[in-house]
Design a protein around this motif. Structure first.
Motif, PDB file in Angstrom:
ATOM      1  N   PHE A  19       0.838  -1.202   0.000  1.00  0.00           N
ATOM      2  CA  PHE A  19       0.000   0.000   0.000  1.00  0.00           C
ATOM      3  C   PHE A  19       0.872   1.252   0.000  1.00  0.00           C
ATOM      4  CE2 PHE A  19      -2.476   3.325   2.117  1.00  0.00           C
ATOM      5  CZ  PHE A  19      -3.716   3.212   1.521  1.00  0.00           C
ATOM      6  N   LEU A  20       1.886   1.283   0.861  1.00  0.00           N
ATOM      7  CA  LEU A  20       2.759   2.455   0.958  1.00  0.00           C
ATOM      8  C   LEU A  20       3.582   2.632  -0.308  1.00  0.00           C
ATOM      9  CD1 LEU A  20       4.092   2.124   4.638  1.00  0.00           C
ATOM     10  CD2 LEU A  20       2.144   3.442   3.812  1.00  0.00           C
ATOM     11  N   GLU A  21       4.089   1.539  -0.856  1.00  0.00           N
ATOM     12  CA  GLU A  21       4.913   1.616  -2.053  1.00  0.00           C
ATOM     13  C   GLU A  21       4.121   2.148  -3.240  1.00  0.00           C
ATOM     14  OE1 GLU A  21       6.563  -2.211  -2.739  1.00  0.00           O
ATOM     15  OE2 GLU A  21       8.011  -2.076  -1.083  1.00  0.00           O
ATOM     16  N   GLU A  22       2.887   1.691  -3.379  1.00  0.00           N
ATOM     17  CA  GLU A  22       2.055   2.134  -4.498  1.00  0.00           C
ATOM     18  C   GLU A  22       1.773   3.632  -4.425  1.00  0.00           C
ATOM     19  OE1 GLU A  22      -1.356  -0.370  -4.303  1.00  0.00           O
ATOM     20  OE2 GLU A  22      -0.408  -2.015  -5.431  1.00  0.00           O
ATOM     21  N   ARG A  23       1.625   4.153  -3.202  1.00  0.00           N
ATOM     22  CA  ARG A  23       1.285   5.572  -3.041  1.00  0.00           C
ATOM     23  C   ARG A  23       2.497   6.495  -3.123  1.00  0.00           C
ATOM     24  NH1 ARG A  23      -3.831   6.796  -0.878  1.00  0.00           N
ATOM     25  NH2 ARG A  23      -2.946   8.675   0.056  1.00  0.00           N
ATOM     26  N   THR A  24       3.700   5.949  -2.975  1.00  0.00           N
ATOM     27  CA  THR A  24       4.904   6.798  -3.049  1.00  0.00           C
ATOM     28  C   THR A  24       5.729   6.488  -4.295  1.00  0.00           C
ATOM     29  OG1 THR A  24       6.122   5.221  -1.647  1.00  0.00           O
ATOM     30  CG2 THR A  24       5.052   7.086  -0.547  1.00  0.00           C
ATOM     31  N   GLN A  25       5.194   5.664  -5.177  1.00  0.00           N
ATOM     32  CA  GLN A  25       5.919   5.277  -6.378  1.00  0.00           C
ATOM     33  C   GLN A  25       6.274   6.507  -7.213  1.00  0.00           C
ATOM     34  OE1 GLN A  25       3.765   2.514  -8.823  1.00  0.00           O
ATOM     35  NE2 GLN A  25       5.611   1.694  -9.770  1.00  0.00           N
ATOM     36  N   GLY A  26       7.515   6.585  -7.640  1.00  0.00           N
ATOM     37  CA  GLY A  26       7.950   7.708  -8.466  1.00  0.00           C
ATOM     38  C   GLY A  26       8.513   8.876  -7.682  1.00  0.00           C
ATOM     39  N   THR A  27       8.352   8.873  -6.361  1.00  0.00           N
ATOM     40  CA  THR A  27       8.894   9.949  -5.523  1.00  0.00           C
ATOM     41  C   THR A  27      10.319   9.583  -5.120  1.00  0.00           C
ATOM     42  OG1 THR A  27       6.688  10.360  -4.632  1.00  0.00           O
ATOM     43  CG2 THR A  27       8.537  11.338  -3.447  1.00  0.00           C
ATOM     44  N   THR A  28      11.250  10.527  -5.334  1.00  0.00           N
ATOM     45  CA  THR A  28      12.657  10.228  -5.049  1.00  0.00           C
ATOM     46  C   THR A  28      13.274  11.149  -4.005  1.00  0.00           C
ATOM     47  OG1 THR A  28      13.321  11.620  -6.930  1.00  0.00           O
ATOM     48  CG2 THR A  28      13.061   9.253  -7.346  1.00  0.00           C
ATOM     49  N   ASP A  29      12.752  12.370  -3.863  1.00  0.00           N
ATOM     50  CA  ASP A  29      13.361  13.281  -2.886  1.00  0.00           C
ATOM     51  C   ASP A  29      12.909  12.905  -1.477  1.00  0.00           C
ATOM     52  OD1 ASP A  29      11.143  15.685  -2.035  1.00  0.00           O
ATOM     53  OD2 ASP A  29      10.731  14.561  -3.872  1.00  0.00           O
ATOM     54  N   ARG A  30      13.787  13.131  -0.498  1.00  0.00           N
ATOM     55  CA  ARG A  30      13.535  12.692   0.879  1.00  0.00           C
ATOM     56  C   ARG A  30      12.304  13.359   1.489  1.00  0.00           C
ATOM     57  NH1 ARG A  30      15.827   7.893   1.859  1.00  0.00           N
ATOM     58  NH2 ARG A  30      17.922   7.856   0.978  1.00  0.00           N
TER      59      ARG A  30
ATOM     60  N   GLY B 160       9.719  14.519  -0.043  1.00  0.00           N
ATOM     61  CA  GLY B 160       8.528  13.965  -0.691  1.00  0.00           C
ATOM     62  C   GLY B 160       8.214  12.571  -0.207  1.00  0.00           C
ATOM     63  N   LEU B 161       9.262  11.784   0.023  1.00  0.00           N
ATOM     64  CA  LEU B 161       9.054  10.429   0.542  1.00  0.00           C
ATOM     65  C   LEU B 161       8.496  10.461   1.955  1.00  0.00           C
ATOM     66  CD1 LEU B 161      12.281   8.660  -0.775  1.00  0.00           C
ATOM     67  CD2 LEU B 161       9.925   8.114  -1.417  1.00  0.00           C
ATOM     68  N   LEU B 162       8.991  11.400   2.767  1.00  0.00           N
ATOM     69  CA  LEU B 162       8.469  11.524   4.136  1.00  0.00           C
ATOM     70  C   LEU B 162       7.010  11.935   4.104  1.00  0.00           C
ATOM     71  CD1 LEU B 162       8.872  11.520   7.203  1.00  0.00           C
ATOM     72  CD2 LEU B 162       9.655  13.895   7.020  1.00  0.00           C
ATOM     73  N   ARG B 163       6.690  12.900   3.271  1.00  0.00           N
ATOM     74  CA  ARG B 163       5.289  13.330   3.145  1.00  0.00           C
ATOM     75  C   ARG B 163       4.416  12.168   2.676  1.00  0.00           C
ATOM     76  NH1 ARG B 163       2.031  17.521   2.733  1.00  0.00           N
ATOM     77  NH2 ARG B 163       3.727  18.964   3.213  1.00  0.00           N
ATOM     78  N   GLY B 164       4.895  11.455   1.664  1.00  0.00           N
ATOM     79  CA  GLY B 164       4.128  10.333   1.147  1.00  0.00           C
ATOM     80  C   GLY B 164       3.935   9.248   2.179  1.00  0.00           C
ATOM     81  N   TYR B 165       4.970   9.014   2.977  1.00  0.00           N
ATOM     82  CA  TYR B 165       4.884   7.995   4.031  1.00  0.00           C
ATOM     83  C   TYR B 165       3.802   8.360   5.047  1.00  0.00           C
ATOM     84  CZ  TYR B 165       6.108   5.380   8.236  1.00  0.00           C
ATOM     85  OH  TYR B 165       6.051   4.594   9.356  1.00  0.00           O
ATOM     86  N   ILE B 166       3.822   9.594   5.523  1.00  0.00           N
ATOM     87  CA  ILE B 166       2.860  10.010   6.549  1.00  0.00           C
ATOM     88  C   ILE B 166       1.439   9.988   5.999  1.00  0.00           C
ATOM     89  CG2 ILE B 166       2.116  11.938   8.009  1.00  0.00           C
ATOM     90  CD1 ILE B 166       5.122  12.687   8.243  1.00  0.00           C
ATOM     91  N   GLU B 167       1.245  10.563   4.809  1.00  0.00           N
ATOM     92  CA  GLU B 167      -0.100  10.602   4.236  1.00  0.00           C
ATOM     93  C   GLU B 167      -0.611   9.189   3.935  1.00  0.00           C
ATOM     94  OE1 GLU B 167       0.254  13.232   0.891  1.00  0.00           O
ATOM     95  OE2 GLU B 167      -0.091  15.026   2.124  1.00  0.00           O
ATOM     96  N   SER B 168       0.309   8.302   3.516  1.00  0.00           N
ATOM     97  CA  SER B 168      -0.092   6.923   3.221  1.00  0.00           C
ATOM     98  C   SER B 168      -0.447   6.161   4.493  1.00  0.00           C
ATOM     99  CB  SER B 168       1.035   6.201   2.479  1.00  0.00           C
ATOM    100  OG  SER B 168       1.286   6.818   1.229  1.00  0.00           O
ATOM    101  N   GLU B 169       0.313   6.392   5.557  1.00  0.00           N
ATOM    102  CA  GLU B 169       0.013   5.760   6.839  1.00  0.00           C
ATOM    103  C   GLU B 169      -1.392   6.151   7.308  1.00  0.00           C
ATOM    104  OE1 GLU B 169       1.357   3.809   9.178  1.00  0.00           O
ATOM    105  OE2 GLU B 169       3.343   3.371   8.379  1.00  0.00           O
ATOM    106  N   ILE B 170      -1.734   7.412   7.172  1.00  0.00           N
ATOM    107  CA  ILE B 170      -3.065   7.875   7.585  1.00  0.00           C
ATOM    108  C   ILE B 170      -4.140   7.293   6.673  1.00  0.00           C
ATOM    109  CG2 ILE B 170      -4.535   9.881   7.951  1.00  0.00           C
ATOM    110  CD1 ILE B 170      -2.280   9.591  10.000  1.00  0.00           C
ATOM    111  N   ALA B 171      -3.879   7.250   5.368  1.00  0.00           N
ATOM    112  CA  ALA B 171      -4.849   6.678   4.433  1.00  0.00           C
ATOM    113  C   ALA B 171      -5.078   5.196   4.718  1.00  0.00           C
ATOM    114  CB  ALA B 171      -4.363   6.870   2.996  1.00  0.00           C
ATOM    115  N   PHE B 172      -4.029   4.500   5.145  1.00  0.00           N
ATOM    116  CA  PHE B 172      -4.131   3.078   5.456  1.00  0.00           C
ATOM    117  C   PHE B 172      -5.135   2.836   6.587  1.00  0.00           C
ATOM    118  CE2 PHE B 172      -2.599  -0.921   7.368  1.00  0.00           C
ATOM    119  CZ  PHE B 172      -2.507  -1.723   6.239  1.00  0.00           C
ATOM    120  N   LEU B 173      -5.229   3.775   7.509  1.00  0.00           N
ATOM    121  CA  LEU B 173      -6.182   3.646   8.621  1.00  0.00           C
ATOM    122  C   LEU B 173      -7.600   3.487   8.100  1.00  0.00           C
ATOM    123  CD1 LEU B 173      -4.923   6.527  10.986  1.00  0.00           C
ATOM    124  CD2 LEU B 173      -4.354   4.092  11.118  1.00  0.00           C
ATOM    125  N   GLY B 174      -7.932   4.240   7.064  1.00  0.00           N
ATOM    126  CA  GLY B 174      -9.282   4.170   6.520  1.00  0.00           C
ATOM    127  C   GLY B 174      -9.503   2.998   5.590  1.00  0.00           C
TER     128      GLY B 174
END
Length: 222
Positions: free
Chosen positions: A89-100, A102-116
């Motif tokens: 789930f996390l990999e699919e939502r951060t795919q294509g992001t390379t800067d740190r 952006g990856l941190l933002r994607g990680y946090i937003e994906s973690e929250i989305a996973f809750l739902g």
């Protein structure tokens, strides 16, 4: 409760990836899904083969033993399946992001989305982290869930600091702070399923992106 259709479908996909027959994959997914639902409803310590059999509509607990041998084998399957689904789930939502950042933002937003998207898995991972290493369970349950919760994030923060993408802070403290902030949203969402997870994810990502940013020092050469 029963696991959501999205969770059950994802469970069957994971089992199919193990190279099992269609019948075996479906049966294992059925048992793992029933285990997840039982732990989510009753908690780890009240989850037994008898309860899982009843939830899954099986004729005998021997069917569970046939596929997973014992409780430790079943809990190993639950933990590795849950963490594997979350990883995907996390990999699919951060795919294509390379800067740190952006990856941190994607990680946090994906973690929250996973809750739902997978609320049952979130509750199960909490249970496994605190209760899953009993005498009959799988001894690696808590370490693996904790590694998922803070370990990998801490390493990413350290690497970002080495690259100059993040500022000065204690990576272990920052990783724990991010994890606890996400835990707080999970608790609030459990109490209020109408919670705007997208807004919480965005706001937390903004907060920690600022908190980890490298300081840009400007000065007057004259």
């Amino acid at each position: 409760m029963q696991v959501t259709p999205s969770t059950q479908g994802a469970l069957q996909e994971v089992q199919a990836e193990l190279g099992l027959s269609v019948t075996e994959a479906a049966r294992r997914a059925q048992i793992i899904g029933a285990t997840i639902a039982t732990i989510s409803d009753l908690g780890y310590h009240k989850t037994s083969f008898a309860k899982i059999k009843e939830r899954a509509g099986l004729s005998s607990t021997r069917i569970i033993s046939y596929h997973f041998t014992n409780k430790a084998g079943l809990m190993q399957a639950v933990v590795t399946t849950a963490t594997g689904m979350k990883d995907k789930f996390l990999e699919e939502r951060t795919q294509g992001t390379t800067d740190r950042a952006g990856l941190l933002r994607g990680y946090i937003e994906s973690e929250i989305a996973f809750l739902g998207s997978y609320p049952e898995l979130v509750r199960v991972m909490v249970e496994m982290a605190s209760s899953g290493s009993d005498a009959e369970g799988w001894f690696m349950s808590a370490p693996i869930v904790e590694e998922f919760r803070t370990g990998r994030l801490e390493r990413q923060l350290r690497q970002g600091q080495r690259e100059g993408a993040f500022g000065e802070f204690a990576p272990d403290v920052m990783a724990l702070s991010i994890a606890q902030a996400i835990d707080g949203v999970a608790a609030k969402f459990a109490a209020d399923p109408k919670l705007d997870l997208e807004r919480y994810g965005r706001e937390l990502a903004d907060l920690f992106t600022r908190a980890t940013a490298a300081c840009v020092v400007s000065g007057n050469d004259g």
